[in-house]
Design a protein around this motif. Sequence first.
Motif, mmCIF file in Angstrom:
data_model
loop_
_atom_site.group_PDB
_atom_site.id
_atom_site.type_symbol
_atom_site.label_atom_id
_atom_site.label_comp_id
_atom_site.label_asym_id
_atom_site.label_seq_id
_atom_site.Cartn_x
_atom_site.Cartn_y
_atom_site.Cartn_z
ATOM 1 N N THR A 90 0.841 -1.199 0.000
ATOM 2 C CA THR A 90 0.000 0.000 0.000
ATOM 3 C C THR A 90 0.873 1.245 0.000
ATOM 4 O O THR A 90 1.776 1.373 0.837
ATOM 5 C CB THR A 90 -0.923 0.016 1.234
ATOM 6 O OG1 THR A 90 -1.778 -1.126 1.194
ATOM 7 C CG2 THR A 90 -1.776 1.276 1.254
ATOM 8 N N GLU A 91 0.613 2.154 -0.946
ATOM 9 C CA GLU A 91 1.334 3.413 -1.046
ATOM 10 C C GLU A 91 0.374 4.561 -0.762
ATOM 11 O O GLU A 91 -0.752 4.586 -1.270
ATOM 12 C CB GLU A 91 1.943 3.575 -2.442
ATOM 13 C CG GLU A 91 2.882 2.465 -2.847
ATOM 14 C CD GLU A 91 3.348 2.605 -4.287
ATOM 15 O OE1 GLU A 91 3.098 3.681 -4.874
ATOM 16 O OE2 GLU A 91 3.943 1.659 -4.821
ATOM 17 N N THR A 92 0.814 5.507 0.061
ATOM 18 C CA THR A 92 -0.011 6.656 0.388
ATOM 19 C C THR A 92 0.786 7.937 0.233
ATOM 20 O O THR A 92 1.985 7.970 0.503
ATOM 21 C CB THR A 92 -0.560 6.581 1.831
ATOM 22 O OG1 THR A 92 0.543 6.512 2.746
ATOM 23 C CG2 THR A 92 -1.450 5.369 2.016
ATOM 24 N N THR A 93 0.089 8.995 -0.189
ATOM 25 C CA THR A 93 0.645 10.343 -0.226
ATOM 26 C C THR A 93 -0.402 11.287 0.351
ATOM 27 O O THR A 93 -1.572 11.238 -0.053
ATOM 28 C CB THR A 93 1.006 10.771 -1.656
ATOM 29 O OG1 THR A 93 1.974 9.870 -2.189
ATOM 30 C CG2 THR A 93 1.565 12.185 -1.665
ATOM 31 N N SER A 94 -0.001 12.122 1.306
ATOM 32 C CA SER A 94 -0.946 13.006 1.988
ATOM 33 C C SER A 94 -0.394 14.413 2.065
ATOM 34 O O SER A 94 0.821 14.614 2.157
ATOM 35 C CB SER A 94 -1.245 12.502 3.403
ATOM 36 O OG SER A 94 -1.843 11.231 3.379
ATOM 37 N N ALA A 95 -1.299 15.368 2.027
ATOM 38 C CA ALA A 95 -0.978 16.778 2.274
ATOM 39 C C ALA A 95 -1.751 17.202 3.511
ATOM 40 O O ALA A 95 -2.988 17.202 3.512
ATOM 41 C CB ALA A 95 -1.345 17.632 1.077
ATOM 42 N N TYR A 96 -1.038 17.539 4.588
ATOM 43 C CA TYR A 96 -1.651 17.782 5.888
ATOM 44 C C TYR A 96 -1.557 19.264 6.225
ATOM 45 O O TYR A 96 -0.480 19.863 6.146
ATOM 46 C CB TYR A 96 -0.934 16.959 6.953
ATOM 47 C CG TYR A 96 -1.731 16.712 8.208
ATOM 48 C CD1 TYR A 96 -2.319 15.483 8.439
ATOM 49 C CD2 TYR A 96 -1.878 17.710 9.165
ATOM 50 C CE1 TYR A 96 -3.033 15.242 9.599
ATOM 51 C CE2 TYR A 96 -2.598 17.491 10.313
ATOM 52 C CZ TYR A 96 -3.171 16.252 10.541
ATOM 53 O OH TYR A 96 -3.891 16.021 11.685
ATOM 54 N N THR A 97 -2.676 19.855 6.619
ATOM 55 C CA THR A 97 -2.688 21.263 7.023
ATOM 56 C C THR A 97 -1.985 21.419 8.367
ATOM 57 O O THR A 97 -2.281 20.694 9.329
ATOM 58 C CB THR A 97 -4.127 21.774 7.138
ATOM 59 O OG1 THR A 97 -4.784 21.616 5.880
ATOM 60 C CG2 THR A 97 -4.144 23.245 7.542
ATOM 61 N N ILE A 98 -1.032 22.357 8.462
ATOM 62 C CA ILE A 98 -0.279 22.548 9.702
ATOM 63 C C ILE A 98 -0.543 23.946 10.264
ATOM 64 O O ILE A 98 -1.162 24.798 9.609
ATOM 65 C CB ILE A 98 1.232 22.337 9.483
ATOM 66 C CG1 ILE A 98 1.806 23.396 8.550
ATOM 67 C CG2 ILE A 98 1.492 20.938 8.931
ATOM 68 C CD1 ILE A 98 3.320 23.308 8.399
#
Length: 869
Positions: free
Chosen positions: A847-855
Motif C-alpha cells: 500500500t502506497e499513500t501520499t498526503s498533504a496535511y494542514t499545519i
Amino acid sequence: MDALNYHIIGILAILLSISLQISAEVTVTGKILTEGNQPVDMANVSARPTNAPKRIIGSTFTDEAGRFSLYLNSTSDSLILTVSSIEIETTSVTVPNRDGDYNIKTRQRALDLKEVTVRPRKIYSIDDTINYNVTSYLSQTDRSVADVLKKMPGITVSDDGRISYKGKPIKKFYIEGLDLMKGRYGVATNNIDPNNISTVQVLENHQDIKALKGLRPEEQASINLKLKEGVKGVFNLVATLGAGTDGDLLWDESAIATYFKRTSQFLSTYKNNNSGQDLSQELHSFDDDFDRTSKLSDITLPSAPGIDKRFYYFNRSQSATYNNVYRLGKSGELGINAAYLKDHDSRRNRTHTANSLPDGTQNIVDEVLTGNSKLDKAYGDISYISNNDRSYLKEQLNFDWDNSSNHSSIFTREDIVQNGKAKHYRLNNKLHLTHRGESARGFEVVSMLNLERLPHELNVSPNLFPEVIPKNGLKQYVETRNFTTENQFSLLTGLMAGRIMIRPHAIFDYSRNSIKSTLSDFRNNLSLDNIGTGIGNEISFQNRKIYASLFLPLKYRMYRFNNRLLKCDYRKNRLRVEPKLSLKYKLNSNNDISLNSSLTYLAPQIENRYSNYILTSYRQLSAYDFTGLHEGLTGINSVSYNYRNILSMSFLGTDLTWTHQSPEVLYGAYYDGIAERLTSRATDEKANMFSARIRMSQGFDFWKMKVSGSASYSHIGSPLLIQDEIVRYQSKSLGAEISLNISPCRLIEMSYEGRYYQSSAKQNGFSSSPWMRSMSNTAKLTLSMSKKLSLTTSLYHYYNNQNERDRSFVLVNAEMQYALKRVMFLLTGDNLLNRKSYVYSNISALTETTSAYTIRQRSVMLKIRLRIF
C-alpha cells in the motif's frame, strides 16, 4: 511440525554459534580505611596487571562504607591495586590474581591549596550502579529531567518519553529510592526541575524484589534520581502563564507542585493549552500493560504526519495529575496516582492511497478529510508494596476510563459524513507475593484480574453498500467485553544439582471475550472462552559469568466459541508446549552476550469470528465465514551483544532478531473502488522476518559532548491476502539515526538529530517498487548572552523523494529566555516561515499513500514562568 522444526533448528544454530569458554575473570573486593580505621568514600580504586603495569584493566569508586568491588580479567599472576583521592595519599598494593577480599590502609593528607576548582567526574560506577553527575550535563535552557537525560551517554529518550539504557527500556523509575510514578514516569521526567537533581543513577542488574536477589538476575536496568540536599523536604510550586496568537488567541497555562522526602513524595500538575502541546503523551504507562478489548467500528480521521506534533496539532487540552507515595515502616510503601485529561483535536488532510492488486494493477482512492475528536480520559491507581529480604507483597488496583466523541467529513466521489462515540471502562488488579525461607526455599505467586467493557457506535451517511443494506444511512453499534485472569504459582528453589536448579510451576489462565453488534437487520452475539492450565519446569544454571534458563510449560488449551444467534457451539482442545530459552554470558566486566528464544501458539481472536456484517469504517464492511478455531505458530530468536566502558564513556551494542510465523488463516481486503470488504482464507504459507541493528553512544570529557547513533536493516517475506487471492510479497528497509550534543563554551550549545529511512517492496512475479527515501534533520543553536539571557533557534528539515512537490520541507522556530530571580520570561515564535501544509509519502506492505496535511501557521507567544514557593 514444520514450524517447530524451523524453530528448533534456529535455536541450535544460535547456540552453536556461541562458544562459552571459561575465562580467567576474578572478583576482587575490599575496603579502604584510614590509619584510624575510618572508611574512605569516593576513593578511586584501579587495577593493573604486574606484567603490564601501565595498562588499567578495571576501575571503580568506593561507597559510603569504603567498600569496592572489581571484576577483572587478566592472565597475569598478580595485580596492582592503586587507591587515590584528594584527601588521602596514593597507595598501591600487589595482590594475587584470584578472588579475594582486602582491607587497604591509607594515610590522610592535608593540602594547602591557593585556588582549586574541583570538577566531579561526569560518570562513574560503584558496583552495578552507574552515576551521572547532572551538573556536568546541565545547561541554563534545560527545563525538564528528560532534557538532561538525552545528553547522557548510554541513555536514550524516545519521542513518546520512554527511557532506554543500552537499547532496552528501563524497568523502574525511582526518585530517592521510591517508585512514585508506577510506570507513568513521563509526568516526572517532563515536570521535575533538573536543577533539583544531583545524580542520575542507572541501576544495572537491579532486582527490585529483595527476596529474589541472587536467585533471578534482571536484564532491564532501572533509574533512580538523587536529589540535592536543599531540595528534600521543601515544597515547590511553579506556575506558567502564556498568551499569544497565530491569527487566533493562543494560551498555555500550567502549575506544578512537588514535595520530596525519603519517606514521602508528592507531585501534582495542572495544564491547559491550545498551542500544540500534547498533554496525553506524558500520561502513557510504560509497564507494558495493554487493553484486552478493541474498537471494531470507528470513524476515519486524517492520519498524523511524521513531523513534530506541535506543528500539526490543533488542540484544546486540559490535564490534572496527582501522585503520592508514603513509606510505611522499614519496607512498606503506599502509592496513590490519579489523572484526568480533556482533549479536543481538529485535523485536515488530502490523501491519495494506492493498493496493489494480484494482477499488478492498483486500486486508487482519493480523499479530502476534515475531522475533530473529543476525549475525556481518567485513571486511578492505588498500590501497596512490602519489600524485605524474606518476603515481597505487591497489591495494585487500577481503574481506567475514557469517553470519546468523533466527527469527520470526507469529500471523495460523494460527500460522506461520519460520527462515532465510544466509552471504555477497565478495572485491573495485580497481586505479587514472594516468600523466601531458609536456604532460599520459598514460593512465588503472581496473579492478575482484568475486567473491560467497550461500547461504541458509528453513524455514516450516505450508505456505500446499498446492495447489502438498502438504507440511506448506516448506524453501527458494537460492544466488546473481556474478563481475564492469569495465575502462576512457583517454587523459588526446587531440585538442585550443583549449580543447576529446577523450579516447578503451576499455571491457570482464563479469558472470556464477547461481542454484541447491531447494524440494520445484521446482528452478532458471540463469546470466546480460552482456558490454559498446566504445569511447567524452569531449568536454570547460574555462576559468575553465565545465566541460562529454559522454561518448559505443558499446557492444556481449551477454546470454546459460542454464536448464540446461530446456536452454534464449537470447542477445541490441545496439549501445547511453549518453550522459552534465555541465556546471558558475561565475557568480562565490559562485555556480555544474551540470547532469547521462544515458541508461542497464538490463540484464536474473537474479532475475526463474526459472521454477520459489521461496518468497521465508512467504506469497510466485514463478515467472516467461520471455518474453525485456528491457531498460529510464532517463533522468535534474538541475539544481543553489549559493550560498555565507564572510564571512556563508551557504549556499543548489536541486536539480531529472526521471527518465523506459520499462520493457519490469513485475513485481507477485497477492494471495490472506494468500498472495501474484509475476507479470510486458510493457508499453509510461512512468513519470515529478519532485523539487525547496531547502536553506539559515546561521551566526551570536553565540550559536554555526546554522540549517539544507530543503523538498522530489516527484511520481510510474507503471504498477503488481497482480492481473495494469496500473494507473497517481500520488503526491505534501511534506517540510520544520529544525535549530537555539544557545548564548546558556556555561551554556545548545539544539538542535532538526524534520521534516514528507505524502504522498498515487491509482489512476487512483479518488479520492485522504487526505493522510498525519507530524512529528517533537527538542529538547535543556543546562544547565552549572559546567565540571565539566552536565544535558541531551531531548524527542522524533512525530505521525501516520493513527493511530487515539496520534497524538501523546512520549518524554523526561535525562542528567547530571560531569567530574573524567581521569574522567567519566554518569548517563542513557531513556524516563522509560515508554511501552510506538509506533504509526505509512505509505503507499507503493498500500500502506497501520499498526503498533504494542514499545519499550524506562524505563531508568537509570551510565557511567564514563576516560582511561587
